[in-house]
Design an enzyme around this catalytic site. Structure first.
Site, PDB file in Angstrom:
ATOM      1  N   ASP A 326      42.378  14.644  49.913  1.00  0.00           N
ATOM      2  CA  ASP A 326      42.651  14.988  48.514  1.00  0.00           C
ATOM      3  C   ASP A 326      41.323  15.296  47.825  1.00  0.00           C
ATOM      4  OD1 ASP A 326      45.418  14.797  48.206  1.00  0.00           O
ATOM      5  OD2 ASP A 326      45.341  12.617  48.147  1.00  0.00           O
ATOM      6  N   ASP A 611      48.066   9.110  48.053  1.00  0.00           N
ATOM      7  CA  ASP A 611      48.173   7.960  47.155  1.00  0.00           C
ATOM      8  C   ASP A 611      49.550   7.791  46.541  1.00  0.00           C
ATOM      9  OD1 ASP A 611      48.151  10.112  45.474  1.00  0.00           O
ATOM     10  OD2 ASP A 611      46.261   9.620  44.470  1.00  0.00           O
ATOM     11  N   ASP A 615      53.665  10.916  49.292  1.00  0.00           N
ATOM     12  CA  ASP A 615      52.667  11.168  50.341  1.00  0.00           C
ATOM     13  C   ASP A 615      52.983  10.424  51.633  1.00  0.00           C
ATOM     14  OD1 ASP A 615      51.045  12.916  48.945  1.00  0.00           O
ATOM     15  OD2 ASP A 615      49.870  11.319  48.030  1.00  0.00           O
TER      16      ASP A 615
END
Length: 869
Positions: A326, A611, A615
């Site tokens: 990310d 997170d 996900d």
């Protein structure tokens, strides 16, 4: 039955308080009374049980039989030595196993889910195990339910309860009472939430009515009481290797015994020698060493902010060759920061801000006053964009709180997504200033003047184009641009509709969530290590590419793909082109799974960060799922193999490096042990085949096995990390432990150790033809000391001991010195010398055996010089 009681009655019955929750003292008292909120697992083994489990082995039984036979025929000293060896071996095993257990228990505690509760009037996060009956628990999407709760408040609350109901669709929850006197099925208890279920949508508040074994899941705890298999793939391979070696060692021992019988040797002595050799040839301490090396490595990772939830992940980490990360918070600092500003026709870096300039001061003041966030002494509330604007003022000692006191807000028009503007009216002495901030296009539409060098000028089309060019320049650097305009008014009673008209343009501020400083170096290190970094973000493509360029992930926008573009390809088509891209922007959680699977289809070992609740599928799809410890939901943490306590990309790279070093250390221990055991077999088997007298007695073999299979092997397992480990390509997970040079080194060193032992024996016979015991003592010392010296050369496959640092592994040096000291004591103290049937060596003999013992070490170091990679 809690479901048929009004929530107020439940709170009163449990002596709690909805607003304040329990007091800390009351919670502590209830915890002491009812115990931790966790399911009771199997009882831990006692030290005595651990001890007996260590001797519950076929080879140990054979040794015990040998001890009994020795005692029966009058060889009392042999019998005692065998029993001592068994006891010490078991003791070391107990220590290693209990250490590994403690390390794993600490690891388990580190990854315990958290619960949000009200205590003493404050909302606080505590380990779920500390939740007690009567606790007021706050729940929202992504949180696990820490105990059985009676719902008190709910807002669009949905909980996934398939573990209890078998229904894949989440259950809707409300606080409404169920007016039933009879038992209601769990699936229909809409005002109850059950331990270990997952909030998938909405939020709510509940009161804990049952904890631990009293919960619904506690009632079926026996179904969950199976001992978790923490055995890693490597440990399973080693267990199989141990069996193979066991059969081979027994086979060699039988052959050696049969040959010795044909040679007319003493039956009892050869029987004992064969058994001792079979026991020594099997590295029974290897599984314990591997377990403790893994556990200690995991503990080191915790200190580096990486919590490993599953032991097999440690091995997999060393093979990772793609890290999908990310952007926000992992590659960046997760804090919007103003980088540039525009006043008086110039774009300037914030580092060069000049607050003495009137336009600049007005820009900073206006952005802080037309603002609903707060940022003071590290405590921040509100929108990250607005916080960034206030922090500019903090940087130049213009404090928002002081501004609000001096220039009180008397009117406002809140931000609206359609207008893309926010306006406030602030008192300036006897007059008032209207401040409006917002998107550049919205500000330009309502501004007809511009402030330049303390003069108010007409905002002509050319000047507007200049401002637009400055804004575009900032946007090209992936900065989010906000504009500020103002106008002075005589009184505060101006109609709301007139506030956002005929404004004077002041300037612009451009901000971005900047990259973490340390990440660029980590990405460079990853490249050297053969690891590709892929940025995956929900942000816009331009912003993502700007950050990716700065970090060295991508070179230009052609290496970026948006989520909408991913949707235009089938899975097969996307897999063909996935390697052309380094940045995936505006992606959904579903896209993440598609990206992971595409990379994995090429045989890559992929790590993926996440997170959010959504996900979880991509974290599970990856070889190493990495959850964020700070911003991550319980769902993400539960699905992950590793949790970052600092949400930092650099921690992933450190974990990969640690994973590589752990595997290398385990490999060193394995090769060392097997080489030493092979050396013992070579020495004895060759001597028997050549019809020489036995160079070693059974107790010699057992003793050498004891001092080399324990401390030196374990010390190699905790060897400091190799600084060059990230300059090598990732390890192939299917590669054998003995691939490359390792298999050759194993055989070569086994033969070397055996040959030096035999040479010492022959030399002893030559120098002292009248004393077989003297020759056996020399071979006994050489066998043990050569293995101890050889452990030093095992520290690195290609670098010499002097390159890696002679004293860097203090444990190994201590093990070597301790082993030599023990060996010296055994042959020098008359009592032990008599038991071990050895001869006290003189200074000359010691010089000879030390020189001979150094041969395997020296040869290995010479080989490294000529075979450097």
């Amino acid at each position: 039955m809690w479901f048929n009681k009004e929530s107020d009655k439940v709170i009163n019955e449990l002596s709690s308080n909805l607003i304040n929750g329990l007091s800390s003292s009351e919670a502590k008292s209830r915890l002491e009374k009812n115990g931790l909120n966790k399911l009771q697992g199997k009882k831990k083994k006692t030290m005595l049980q651990l001890f007996f489990s260590q001797i519950n082995d076929v080879m140990i039984y054979i040794l015990l039989i040998a001890a009994i036979i020795s005692f029966a025929v009058g060889e009392v000293s042999d019998s005692i030595i065998i029993l001592i060896v068994i006891f010490i071996n078991a003791l070391i095993g107990v220590i290693q196993e209990s250490k590994a257990e403690k390390a794993l228990e600490a690891l388990k505690n580190m990854s315990t889910p958290k619960a949000l509760v009200r205590r003493d009037g404050n909302t606080m996060e505590i380990p779920s195990e500390e939740v007690v009956v009567g606790d007021i628990v706050i729940i929202y999407a992504g949180r696990y339910i820490p105990a059985d709760l009676r719902i008190i408040e709910s807002a669009n609350l949905k909980i996934e309860e398939s573990a209890f109901t078998g229904e894949s669709v989440p259950s809707e929850k409300t606080s409404a009472v169920i007016n039933e006197d009879k038992e209601v099925p769990i699936g229909d208890q809409h005002n109850m939430a059950f331990m270990s279920t997952l909030v998938t949508y909405g939020r709510g508040v509940g009161i804990a009515v049952n904890t631990g074994m009293e919960t619904q899941i506690g009632k079926i705890a026996k179904m969950l009481d199976e001992e978790e298999d923490n055995t890693t793939p490597l440990q399973k391979k080693l267990a199989q290797l141990g069996k193979t070696l066991g059969f081979a060692a027994v086979g060699v021992s039988i052959v050696m015994f049969i040959v010795s019988m044909f040679q007319g040797r003493d039956f009892l002595e050869m029987f004992m020698t064969s058994i001792s050799l079979a026991v020594a040839a099997i590295p029974e301490g290897l599984p314990a060493i591997v377990a403790i090396v893994l556990a200690l490595g995991v503990q080191r990772m915790i200190k580096e902010n990486a919590i490993i939830r599953k032991l097999p992940s440690v091995e997999t980490l060393g093979s990772v060759n793609i890290i999908c990360s990310d952007k926000t918070g992992t590659l960046t600092i997760n804090k919007m920061t103003v980088k540039k500003y525009y006043v008086n026709g110039e774009v300037k870096n914030l580092e060069n801000i000049d607050i003495k300039n009137n336009e600049t001061k007005l820009l900073v003041e206006g952005m802080a006053l037309c603002n609903d966030a707060t940022s003071n002494d590290g405590v921040q509330t509100g929108d990250p964009t607005e916080i960034a604007l206030i922090d500019v003022g903090n940087k130049v000692n213009i404090n928002k709180e002081d501004l609000n006191k001096d220039h009180k807000r008397v009117n406002e028009i809140p931000f609206d997504s359609d207008r893309k503007l926010m306006t406030t009216v602030n008192k300036y002495d006897s007059k008032f200033n209207v401040f409006t901030k917002g998107a550049i296009d919205s500000i330009l539409k309502i501004s007809n003047k511009i402030l330049v060098n303390n003069k108010i000028e007409e905002f002509t089309k050319d000047k507007k184009d200049e401002v637009l060019n400055a804004s575009n320049l900032m946007s090209d650097s992936a900065l989010r641009v906000l504009a500020l305009a103002y106008k002075p008014i005589d009184n505060e009673h101006v109609a709301i509709d007139d506030l956002e008209k005929d404004l004077i343009f002041v300037g612009l501020m451009g901000m971005i969530d900047p990259p973490r400083e340390e990440v660029k170096g980590s990405i460079e290190l990853s490249k050297k290590a053969g690891i590709r970094t892929i940025m995956i973000t929900g942000d816009h493509k331009n912003t993502a590419v700007a950050i990716a360029k700065e970090l060295g992930i991508a070179n230009d926008i052609s290496q970026a793909m948006a989520g909408s573009e991913i949707d235009s390809y089938s899975d097969e088509e996307f897999t063909k082109i996935v390697n052309n891209y380094r940045v995936f922007a505006r992606v959904s959680p579903e896209h993440k799974v598609k990206i992971v699977k595409a990379f994995k289809s090429y045989g890559n070992i992929v790590s993926m960060t996440g997170d959010g609740v959504n996900d979880a599928p991509s974290l599970k799809a990856a070889d190493i799922g990495v959850a964020m410890g700070i911003t991550g939901t319980d769902v993400a943490k539960g699905a992950a193999d590793m949790v970052l306590t600092d949400d930092n990309f650099t921690t992933i790279v450190k974990a990969v490096e640690e994973g590589r070093n752990i595997f290398n250390n385990i490999k060193k221990s394995i090769i060392f042990l097997l080489s030493c055991n092979l050396g013992e077999i070579v020495a004895l088997f060759v001597a028997i085949l050549l019809n020489w007298p036995a160079p070693l007695l059974p107790i010699h073999i057992l003793w050498v096995n004891l001092i080399t299979d324990s401390f030196p092997a374990l010390s190699l397992g905790v060897d400091p990390g190799d600084e060059g480990v990230m300059e090598l390509p990732p390890r192939n997970p299917n590669e054998s432990l003995f691939s490359g040079r390792m298999g050759i080194l194993l055989i070569m060193n086994g033969i070397l150790i055996g040959a030096t032992t035999l040479f010492a024996f022959v030399l002893g016979e030559y120098l002292y033809p009248e004393s077989l015991r003297h020759a056996q003592t020399m071979s006994f010392v050489v066998l043990s000391v050569s293995q101890l010296f050889y452990s030093l050369s095992m520290r690195n496959e290609t670098k010499s001991l002097f390159q890696v640092g002679v004293f860097k592994n203090k444990w190994l040096i201590a093990s070597l010195l301790f082993g030599i000291l023990l060996q010296f004591a055994i042959i020098s103290i008359p009592f032990t010398a008599n038991i071990f049937k050895v001869y006290s060596l003189g200074l000359k003999d010691w010089g000879l055996v030390i020189l001979i013992s150094l041969v395997p070490f020296i040869i290995n170091e010479i080989i490294k010089i000529f075979t450097k990679k």
